[in-house]
Scaffold this motif. Structure first.
Motif, PDB file in Angstrom:
ATOM      1  N   GLY A   1     -28.956   8.911  -9.467  1.00 43.10           N
ATOM      2  CA  GLY A   1     -28.524   9.621 -10.659  1.00 43.10           C
ATOM      3  C   GLY A   1     -29.114  11.016 -10.748  1.00 43.10           C
ATOM      4  N   LEU A   2     -30.374  11.140 -10.364  1.00 46.23           N
ATOM      5  CA  LEU A   2     -31.022  12.458 -10.384  1.00 46.23           C
ATOM      6  C   LEU A   2     -30.393  13.404  -9.367  1.00 46.23           C
ATOM      7  N   LEU A   3     -29.890  12.830  -8.269  1.00 41.66           N
ATOM      8  CA  LEU A   3     -29.249  13.643  -7.235  1.00 41.66           C
ATOM      9  C   LEU A   3     -27.777  13.889  -7.536  1.00 41.66           C
ATOM     10  N   GLY A   4     -27.254  13.213  -8.556  1.00 44.10           N
ATOM     11  CA  GLY A   4     -25.856  13.403  -8.928  1.00 44.10           C
ATOM     12  C   GLY A   4     -24.875  12.734  -8.004  1.00 44.10           C
ATOM     13  N   THR A   5     -25.237  11.534  -7.503  1.00 45.43           N
ATOM     14  CA  THR A   5     -24.335  10.802  -6.622  1.00 45.43           C
ATOM     15  C   THR A   5     -24.342   9.328  -6.996  1.00 45.43           C
ATOM     16  N   ASP A   6     -23.242   8.650  -6.764  1.00 46.20           N
ATOM     17  CA  ASP A   6     -23.203   7.197  -6.925  1.00 46.20           C
ATOM     18  C   ASP A   6     -22.920   6.516  -5.591  1.00 46.20           C
ATOM     19  N   ASP A   7     -23.004   7.288  -4.508  1.00 44.41           N
ATOM     20  CA  ASP A   7     -22.765   6.782  -3.164  1.00 44.41           C
ATOM     21  C   ASP A   7     -24.103   6.456  -2.517  1.00 44.41           C
ATOM     22  N   LEU A   8     -24.374   5.164  -2.337  1.00 39.29           N
ATOM     23  CA  LEU A   8     -25.658   4.763  -1.764  1.00 39.29           C
ATOM     24  C   LEU A   8     -25.795   5.162  -0.303  1.00 39.29           C
ATOM     25  N   ASP A   9     -24.691   5.571   0.315  1.00 36.48           N
ATOM     26  CA  ASP A   9     -24.749   6.035   1.705  1.00 36.48           C
ATOM     27  C   ASP A   9     -24.872   7.558   1.795  1.00 36.48           C
ATOM     28  N   ASP A  10     -25.003   8.223   0.656  1.00 34.74           N
ATOM     29  CA  ASP A  10     -25.156   9.679   0.639  1.00 34.74           C
ATOM     30  C   ASP A  10     -26.400  10.062   1.446  1.00 34.74           C
ATOM     31  N   PRO A  11     -26.282  10.946   2.441  1.00 33.14           N
ATOM     32  CA  PRO A  11     -27.436  11.322   3.280  1.00 33.14           C
ATOM     33  C   PRO A  11     -28.624  11.837   2.466  1.00 33.14           C
ATOM     34  N   ARG A  12     -28.361  12.550   1.369  1.00 30.72           N
ATOM     35  CA  ARG A  12     -29.461  13.053   0.542  1.00 30.72           C
ATOM     36  C   ARG A  12     -30.260  11.903  -0.048  1.00 30.72           C
ATOM     37  N   LEU A  13     -29.571  10.869  -0.468  1.00 30.09           N
ATOM     38  CA  LEU A  13     -30.244   9.708  -1.049  1.00 30.09           C
ATOM     39  C   LEU A  13     -31.038   8.962   0.013  1.00 30.09           C
ATOM     40  N   ALA A  14     -30.444   8.790   1.183  1.00 31.38           N
ATOM     41  CA  ALA A  14     -31.130   8.090   2.269  1.00 31.38           C
ATOM     42  C   ALA A  14     -32.413   8.812   2.665  1.00 31.38           C
ATOM     43  N   LEU A  15     -32.337  10.140   2.786  1.00 33.40           N
ATOM     44  CA  LEU A  15     -33.514  10.917   3.173  1.00 33.40           C
ATOM     45  C   LEU A  15     -34.597  10.862   2.104  1.00 33.40           C
ATOM     46  N   SER A  16     -34.187  10.824   0.845  1.00 33.47           N
ATOM     47  CA  SER A  16     -35.150  10.847  -0.255  1.00 33.47           C
ATOM     48  C   SER A  16     -35.858   9.516  -0.462  1.00 33.47           C
ATOM     49  N   THR A  17     -35.196   8.426  -0.107  1.00 33.32           N
ATOM     50  CA  THR A  17     -35.730   7.115  -0.482  1.00 33.32           C
ATOM     51  C   THR A  17     -36.106   6.205   0.676  1.00 33.32           C
ATOM     52  N   ARG A  18     -35.720   6.526   1.911  1.00 34.30           N
ATOM     53  CA  ARG A  18     -35.911   5.569   3.009  1.00 34.30           C
ATOM     54  C   ARG A  18     -37.354   5.118   3.158  1.00 34.30           C
ATOM     55  N   ALA A  19     -38.283   6.064   3.244  1.00 29.36           N
ATOM     56  CA  ALA A  19     -39.679   5.695   3.481  1.00 29.36           C
ATOM     57  C   ALA A  19     -40.212   4.797   2.378  1.00 29.36           C
ATOM     58  N   ALA A  20     -39.922   5.137   1.126  1.00 29.37           N
ATOM     59  CA  ALA A  20     -40.424   4.344   0.006  1.00 29.37           C
ATOM     60  C   ALA A  20     -39.790   2.963  -0.024  1.00 29.37           C
ATOM     61  N   ARG A  21     -38.508   2.862   0.302  1.00 31.29           N
ATOM     62  CA  ARG A  21     -37.831   1.562   0.281  1.00 31.29           C
ATOM     63  C   ARG A  21     -38.414   0.627   1.338  1.00 31.29           C
ATOM     64  N   TYR A  22     -38.673   1.150   2.527  1.00 30.38           N
ATOM     65  CA  TYR A  22     -39.231   0.295   3.572  1.00 30.38           C
ATOM     66  C   TYR A  22     -40.687  -0.062   3.290  1.00 30.38           C
ATOM     67  N   GLU A  23     -41.445   0.874   2.700  1.00 31.35           N
ATOM     68  CA  GLU A  23     -42.829   0.549   2.336  1.00 31.35           C
ATOM     69  C   GLU A  23     -42.864  -0.584   1.330  1.00 31.35           C
ATOM     70  N   THR A  24     -41.959  -0.542   0.359  1.00 32.42           N
ATOM     71  CA  THR A  24     -41.879  -1.614  -0.635  1.00 32.42           C
ATOM     72  C   THR A  24     -41.580  -2.953   0.043  1.00 32.42           C
TER      73      THR A  24
END
Length: 232
Positions: free
Chosen positions: A89-112
């Protein structure tokens, strides 16, 4: 291996037996107002990483394997979807495959995902993880880092790859009509052209996505049994 924790509660001696994993002993001793809890962990606990192309049946297989092993199940989407949606939502996308979202969250998601699994291994629970594991199935060092991390808590890592054909994925995605598939189904041919169907370049167990779930689980269990049972 021993993990020690300190809590404030009335202590007692408890011996817990965990089906399918042998025995884990809890030794609790009274120390004035605090209680020291000492957990003797098993080694060789299954830590199963389930991956494959979208719609290959990762979640179905992971649930069945977890049930068979009496293991804790960790699905990356389930663990991280709410916070990922906030970032989207902060990035203005609802596409979970959006490259911006993947780059922003990948490390944190895998750490979790890895932290939750490690915590369970530390108390003697086998674990089953579901995620794309894109780096881990392509980079031996990435997989080794995960395996070493889990080994520190008695885990033995196995990567399971669901082998699928484009026709099977097309049939599955069309049949499940999931909201996350809408954009992909709008141009399914283009999406399938982008999907990486090549097997992992690291050690793994290949399982046919077209096989019956019971047969898939049997193959995984046979592989794990060949590695030997958990032991203290």
């Amino acid at each position: 291996m021993t993990v020690k924790m300190t809590k404030s509660f009335q202590g007692r001696f408890v011996t817990g037996s965990f089906p399918g994993t042998g025995r884990t002993t809890w030794r609790v001793t009274q120390q004035s107002r605090s209680v020291r809890t000492e957990v003797t962990n098993l080694v060789n606990l299954p830590a199963v990483l389930v991956t494959g192309p979208p719609a290959s049946g990762k979640t179905v297989l992971a649930r069945a394997v977890a049930r068979s092993l009496n293991a804790a199940l960790f699905d990356q989407d389930v663990l991280t979807r709410p916070l990922t949606a906030v970032v989207a939502g902060l990035l203005g996308t609802d596409d979970l495959d959006d490259p911006r979202l993947a780059l922003s969250t990948r490390a944190a998601r895998y750490e979790t995902l890895f932290d939750a699994a490690a915590d369970n291994l530390a108390i003697g629970n086998p674990v089953v993880l579901v995620a794309p594991f894109t780096a881990e199935r392509r980079d031996p060092l990435a997989l080794r880092r995960v395996a070493d991390r889990f080994a520190a808590f008695g885990g033995k890592t196995t990567l399971v790859w669901l082998r699928a054909t484009p026709d099977l994925l097309r049939e599955r995605m069309s049949g499940r009509s999931a909201a996350r598939d809408r954009a992909k189904l709008a141009d399914l041919a283009a999406f399938l052209d982008r999907v990486d169907l090549a097997p992992p370049t690291v050690p793994h167990l290949a399982v046919s996505a077209a096989a019956a779930p019971a047969d898939q689980v049997r193959l995984v269990r046979d592989h794990l049994d060949a590695a030997g049972p958990p032991r203290q």
